[in-house]
Motif scaffolding. Sequence first.
Motif, short mmCIF file in Angstrom:
data_model
loop_
_atom_site.label_atom_id
_atom_site.label_comp_id
_atom_site.label_asym_id
_atom_site.label_seq_id
_atom_site.Cartn_x
_atom_site.Cartn_y
_atom_site.Cartn_z
N UNK A 31 4.40 -3.37 -2.71
CA UNK A 31 5.12 -2.70 -1.62
C UNK A 31 4.17 -2.10 -0.59
N UNK A 32 2.95 -1.78 -1.01
CA UNK A 32 1.96 -1.19 -0.10
C UNK A 32 0.89 -2.21 0.33
N UNK A 33 0.95 -3.42 -0.23
CA UNK A 33 -0.04 -4.43 0.10
C UNK A 33 -1.41 -4.12 -0.46
N UNK A 34 -1.45 -3.49 -1.65
CA UNK A 34 -2.72 -3.03 -2.24
C UNK A 34 -2.84 -3.41 -3.71
N UNK A 35 -4.10 -3.51 -4.13
CA UNK A 35 -4.42 -3.47 -5.54
C UNK A 35 -5.30 -2.23 -5.70
N UNK A 50 -8.82 1.51 -3.34
CA UNK A 50 -7.67 0.73 -2.88
C UNK A 50 -8.18 -0.46 -2.09
N UNK A 51 -7.81 -1.64 -2.54
CA UNK A 51 -8.25 -2.88 -1.92
C UNK A 51 -7.03 -3.59 -1.35
N UNK A 52 -7.09 -3.95 -0.07
CA UNK A 52 -5.99 -4.68 0.55
C UNK A 52 -5.81 -6.03 -0.15
N UNK A 53 -4.57 -6.44 -0.34
CA UNK A 53 -4.30 -7.68 -1.06
C UNK A 53 -5.00 -8.87 -0.42
#
Length: 87
Positions: A31-35, A50-53
Amino acid sequence: MPPVTPLPLTGEIYLDARSPSRALRVTWHHEAGLVVLSLWRDTTCAGTFRLAIDEVPDLIDVLRAGLDASYSVALDQRRAARLSDAG
């Protein structure tokens, strides 16, 4: 002390080779576009990243290249040991 947040269904925990009380949690937050990569000591989160997908494939490429190189070195060492034992 606040309770530990449960691991989402789309995640994994990896124990540190130095101690089982240290761990890396990987959790997907679509939902946030993160891993989120988080470091844990027992039940305490010591830090997060936090790493962007869309950057995950680059991280996977780096891990894969390191794995390939490590495997190649280990295989070469095993072959050298066999030759040494045989000779």
